[in-house]
Scaffold this motif. Structure first.
Motif, PDB file in Angstrom:
ATOM      1  N   TRP A  91       0.745  -1.160  -0.182  1.00 25.36           N
ATOM      2  CA  TRP A  91      -0.023   0.058   0.087  1.00 25.36           C
ATOM      3  C   TRP A  91       0.860   1.186   0.051  1.00 25.36           C
ATOM      4  CZ3 TRP A  91      -4.158  -0.963  -1.950  1.00 25.36           C
ATOM      5  CH2 TRP A  91      -5.057  -2.130  -1.627  1.00 25.36           C
ATOM      6  N   VAL A  92       2.097   1.136   0.769  1.00 29.62           N
ATOM      7  CA  VAL A  92       2.719   2.369   0.882  1.00 29.62           C
ATOM      8  C   VAL A  92       3.395   2.576  -0.563  1.00 29.62           C
ATOM      9  CG1 VAL A  92       4.911   3.210   1.870  1.00 29.62           C
ATOM     10  CG2 VAL A  92       3.218   2.415   3.343  1.00 29.62           C
ATOM     11  N   LEU A  93       3.919   1.481  -1.200  1.00 34.63           N
ATOM     12  CA  LEU A  93       4.383   1.670  -2.379  1.00 34.63           C
ATOM     13  C   LEU A  93       3.532   2.236  -3.451  1.00 34.63           C
ATOM     14  CD1 LEU A  93       6.943   0.880  -4.310  1.00 34.63           C
ATOM     15  CD2 LEU A  93       5.917  -1.436  -4.790  1.00 34.63           C
ATOM     16  N   PHE A  94       2.409   1.772  -3.450  1.00 34.69           N
ATOM     17  CA  PHE A  94       1.453   2.283  -4.294  1.00 34.69           C
ATOM     18  C   PHE A  94       1.014   3.824  -4.210  1.00 34.69           C
ATOM     19  CE2 PHE A  94      -0.387  -2.001  -5.002  1.00 34.69           C
ATOM     20  CZ  PHE A  94       0.041  -2.415  -6.159  1.00 34.69           C
ATOM     21  N   LEU A  95       1.034   4.094  -3.091  1.00 34.36           N
ATOM     22  CA  LEU A  95       0.798   5.571  -2.646  1.00 34.36           C
ATOM     23  C   LEU A  95       2.171   6.426  -3.117  1.00 34.36           C
ATOM     24  CD1 LEU A  95      -0.722   7.745  -1.091  1.00 34.36           C
ATOM     25  CD2 LEU A  95       0.898   7.357   0.960  1.00 34.36           C
ATOM     26  N   LEU A  96       3.207   5.891  -2.837  1.00 26.53           N
ATOM     27  CA  LEU A  96       4.525   6.491  -3.513  1.00 26.53           C
ATOM     28  C   LEU A  96       4.396   6.537  -5.114  1.00 26.53           C
ATOM     29  CD1 LEU A  96       7.048   5.347  -0.826  1.00 26.53           C
ATOM     30  CD2 LEU A  96       6.026   7.554  -0.880  1.00 26.53           C
ATOM     31  N   VAL A  97       4.051   5.527  -5.500  1.00 27.01           N
ATOM     32  CA  VAL A  97       4.172   5.426  -7.002  1.00 27.01           C
ATOM     33  C   VAL A  97       3.074   6.553  -7.652  1.00 27.01           C
ATOM     34  CG1 VAL A  97       3.353   4.031  -8.875  1.00 27.01           C
ATOM     35  CG2 VAL A  97       4.826   3.227  -7.508  1.00 27.01           C
ATOM     36  N   TRP A 103       3.865  14.023  -9.282  1.00 25.46           N
ATOM     37  CA  TRP A 103       5.122  15.268  -8.965  1.00 25.46           C
ATOM     38  C   TRP A 103       6.251  15.160  -9.829  1.00 25.46           C
ATOM     39  CZ3 TRP A 103       4.844  19.625  -6.133  1.00 25.46           C
ATOM     40  CH2 TRP A 103       3.768  19.666  -5.045  1.00 25.46           C
ATOM     41  N   GLY A 104       6.384  13.813 -10.665  1.00 23.73           N
ATOM     42  CA  GLY A 104       7.454  13.309 -11.361  1.00 23.73           C
ATOM     43  C   GLY A 104       7.294  13.493 -12.780  1.00 23.73           C
ATOM     44  N   THR A 105       6.085  13.735 -13.192  1.00 26.25           N
ATOM     45  CA  THR A 105       5.728  14.096 -14.763  1.00 26.25           C
ATOM     46  C   THR A 105       5.329  15.406 -14.934  1.00 26.25           C
ATOM     47  OG1 THR A 105       3.492  13.296 -14.253  1.00 26.25           O
ATOM     48  CG2 THR A 105       5.043  11.725 -14.668  1.00 26.25           C
ATOM     49  N   VAL A 112       0.693  24.052  -9.552  1.00 28.37           N
ATOM     50  CA  VAL A 112       1.473  23.480  -8.296  1.00 28.37           C
ATOM     51  C   VAL A 112       0.447  23.230  -7.404  1.00 28.37           C
ATOM     52  CG1 VAL A 112       3.165  23.911  -6.421  1.00 28.37           C
ATOM     53  CG2 VAL A 112       3.865  24.335  -8.954  1.00 28.37           C
ATOM     54  N   GLY A 113      -0.291  24.264  -7.075  1.00 29.41           N
ATOM     55  CA  GLY A 113      -1.566  23.758  -6.230  1.00 29.41           C
ATOM     56  C   GLY A 113      -2.422  22.971  -6.639  1.00 29.41           C
ATOM     57  N   LEU A 114      -2.677  22.175  -7.862  1.00 31.18           N
ATOM     58  CA  LEU A 114      -3.234  21.185  -7.908  1.00 31.18           C
ATOM     59  C   LEU A 114      -2.667  20.029  -7.707  1.00 31.18           C
ATOM     60  CD1 LEU A 114      -5.862  19.964  -9.266  1.00 31.18           C
ATOM     61  CD2 LEU A 114      -4.765  20.125 -11.609  1.00 31.18           C
ATOM     62  N   ARG A 115      -1.186  20.167  -7.693  1.00 29.67           N
ATOM     63  CA  ARG A 115      -0.263  18.995  -7.178  1.00 29.67           C
ATOM     64  C   ARG A 115      -0.382  18.925  -5.802  1.00 29.67           C
ATOM     65  NH1 ARG A 115       5.394  18.794 -10.847  1.00 29.67           N
ATOM     66  NH2 ARG A 115       4.359  18.360 -12.757  1.00 29.67           N
ATOM     67  N   ILE A 116      -0.394  20.085  -5.144  1.00 35.41           N
ATOM     68  CA  ILE A 116      -0.448  19.859  -3.688  1.00 35.41           C
ATOM     69  C   ILE A 116      -1.890  19.299  -3.019  1.00 35.41           C
ATOM     70  CG2 ILE A 116      -0.434  21.408  -1.606  1.00 35.41           C
ATOM     71  CD1 ILE A 116       1.701  22.906  -2.850  1.00 35.41           C
ATOM     72  N   GLY A 117      -2.914  19.793  -3.863  1.00 33.90           N
ATOM     73  CA  GLY A 117      -4.227  19.230  -3.673  1.00 33.90           C
ATOM     74  C   GLY A 117      -4.411  17.794  -3.612  1.00 33.90           C
TER      75      GLY A 117
END
Length: 144
Positions: A91-97, A103-105, A112-117
């Protein structure tokens, strides 16, 4: 030793070191001393439900709470805990992916606000939907 009633049976105290004896050693000791611990004592029909359950718990503790049984419970607990930990890691791995995709694409290049949201929503959703229920269902160790 002719013990008939549940009260007489439950008054019997095992000898010192009983806790460390295996099931076979316990049965041999009882046979050697002429002690018979029936599953249903003579007064079974007159006992109330809670008294019957109390007797059955006592009977199980005397005959079946052996070092082998405790070791089996410990092995089962470790197996369940290992499975629980593997599931939590997935579950942690899926969250990080998922967060890595946000954030990585360059999919959300301007926002940036949408990414934070999305990050806040993903972490809050993960916590409410998976992390809290998984913490509640975490296996607990065998009771002594």
């Amino acid at each position: 030793m002719a013990i008939r009633t549940s009260r007489e049976l439950m008054a019997w105290q095992p000898p010192a070191g009983w806790h460390e004896l295996s099931g076979d050693q316990r049965h041999a000791y009882l046979e050697q001393h002429g002690i018979r611990l029936p599953l249903r004592p003579a007064d079974w029909d007159t006992l109330e439900h809670h008294q019957r359950m109390e007797y059955l718990v006592w009977h199980g503790r005397i005959l079946h709470d052996t070092p082998e049984a405790r070791a089996a419970k410990e092995r089962e607990y470790r197996k369940e805990l290992r499975g629980w930990r593997v599931l939590m890691c997935w579950w942690v791995l899926f969250l990080l992916v998922g967060l890595g995709l946000v954030w990585g694409t360059d999919v959300l290049a301007e926002g940036v606000g949408l990414r934070i949201g999305i990050t806040v929503l993903a972490i809050a959703g993960y916590t409410m939907a998976l992390f809290i229920p998984m913490q509640i269902t975490k296996p607990s160790g065998p009771q002594a």
